[in-house]
Scaffold this motif. Structure first.
Motif, PDB file in Angstrom:
ATOM      1  N   ILE A 112       0.846  -1.193   0.000  1.00  0.00           N
ATOM      2  CA  ILE A 112       0.000   0.000   0.000  1.00  0.00           C
ATOM      3  C   ILE A 112       0.884   1.247   0.000  1.00  0.00           C
ATOM      4  N   ALA A 113       0.594   2.174  -0.887  1.00  0.00           N
ATOM      5  CA  ALA A 113       1.373   3.412  -0.965  1.00  0.00           C
ATOM      6  C   ALA A 113       1.312   4.159   0.357  1.00  0.00           C
ATOM      7  N   ILE A 114       2.393   4.840   0.691  1.00  0.00           N
ATOM      8  CA  ILE A 114       2.491   5.530   1.980  1.00  0.00           C
ATOM      9  C   ILE A 114       1.395   6.581   2.138  1.00  0.00           C
ATOM     10  N   ALA A 115       0.974   7.193   1.031  1.00  0.00           N
ATOM     11  CA  ALA A 115      -0.050   8.239   1.093  1.00  0.00           C
ATOM     12  C   ALA A 115      -1.416   7.689   1.478  1.00  0.00           C
ATOM     13  N   ARG A 116      -1.573   6.356   1.446  1.00  0.00           N
ATOM     14  CA  ARG A 116      -2.854   5.739   1.798  1.00  0.00           C
ATOM     15  C   ARG A 116      -2.803   5.051   3.158  1.00  0.00           C
ATOM     16  N   ARG A 117      -1.719   5.255   3.894  1.00  0.00           N
ATOM     17  CA  ARG A 117      -1.586   4.648   5.216  1.00  0.00           C
ATOM     18  C   ARG A 117      -2.030   5.661   6.269  1.00  0.00           C
ATOM     19  N   ARG A 118      -3.136   5.371   6.925  1.00  0.00           N
ATOM     20  CA  ARG A 118      -3.733   6.335   7.847  1.00  0.00           C
ATOM     21  C   ARG A 118      -2.804   6.682   9.004  1.00  0.00           C
ATOM     22  N   GLY A 119      -2.096   5.672   9.509  1.00  0.00           N
ATOM     23  CA  GLY A 119      -1.189   5.926  10.620  1.00  0.00           C
ATOM     24  C   GLY A 119      -0.091   6.899  10.234  1.00  0.00           C
ATOM     25  N   PHE A 120       0.475   6.712   9.061  1.00  0.00           N
ATOM     26  CA  PHE A 120       1.552   7.599   8.627  1.00  0.00           C
ATOM     27  C   PHE A 120       1.016   8.997   8.328  1.00  0.00           C
ATOM     28  N   ILE A 121      -0.199   9.073   7.817  1.00  0.00           N
ATOM     29  CA  ILE A 121      -0.812  10.383   7.560  1.00  0.00           C
ATOM     30  C   ILE A 121      -0.969  11.156   8.869  1.00  0.00           C
TER      31      ILE A 121
END
Length: 211
Positions: free
Chosen positions: A59-68
């Motif tokens: 999953i692309a980093i821009a779609r990872r809720r935790g990283f967002i």
């Protein structure tokens, strides 16, 4: 007025905040090993600044809720610790983009798998130059494959772009419905399409019969 604290002790700069981002792919895995690895490397991070996430590495980093959520917390001068670079993206392109955004924010990134090197340092930039070169290669390869696929499709006579919502048979059925007095809205519901599509069929037919 003389500031004694400044003159005697120098201006006290705020201590940089340190965050950690740890990720596992499935619920059967635990992030504890990564947290222990970070602590063993000498980084002592407050639990509230450790962001954990269970999500596939594809999953692309821009779609990872935790990283967002983590990105919303980070400020210039902060430090982010990861155990491996693949925690920052699904491929070289994603990692390169993520590190670039963090650098723009003024956030220093340390990767334990690279010896804990700060990616903003000279050694870190050398590593990122290699990653950026790989990312550019992947971009070029993707473009080349896309162009090759389009060329092959054209040579085989395939129609490119989105398929038509209504084939010729259904378009004729639409025209018959209009001729029988059915409304545009009724035909749109019947053929499960938009009113604009029905009107386009009607208008195209009108233009084709003009002298």
């Amino acid at each position: 007025m003389l500031d004694i604290s400044d003159s005697l002790f120098g201006r006290i700069e705020p201590m940089p905040r340190t965050f950690a981002y740890v990720r596992v792919s499935t619920t059967g895995q635990t992030t504890e090993n990564q947290i222990q690895e970070i602590q063993a490397a000498g980084f002592h991070i407050e639990p509230r600044r450790i962001v954990t996430e269970t999500i596939s590495g594809s999953i692309a980093i821009a779609r990872r809720r935790g990283f967002i959520r983590l990105m919303d917390k980070l400020e210039a001068g902060d430090v982010l610790i990861v155990t491996k670079l693949d925690r920052l993206g699904r491929d070289a392109i994603d990692v390169s983009t993520t590190v670039g955004k963090l650098e723009e924010l003024g956030v220093r990134v340390h990767c334990l798998a690279l010896g804990g090197v700060d990616l903003a340092s000279s050694a870190g930039k050398m590593t990122m130059n290699v990653i950026n070169a790989v990312a550019q290669f992947e971009r070029d390869l993707l473009i080349e494959r896309t162009q090759s696929g389009l060329k092959r499709a054209r040579s085989e006579g395939k129609t490119l772009g989105r398929p038509a919502r209504l084939n010729e048979t259904r378009k004729q059925d639409v025209l018959k419905g209009l001729a029988n007095g059915l409304s545009v809205s009724a035909l749109a519901r019947k053929f499960q399409t938009s009113r604009q599509t029905i009107m386009r069929v009607r208008d195209d037919s009108s233009r084709s019969v003009r002298p």
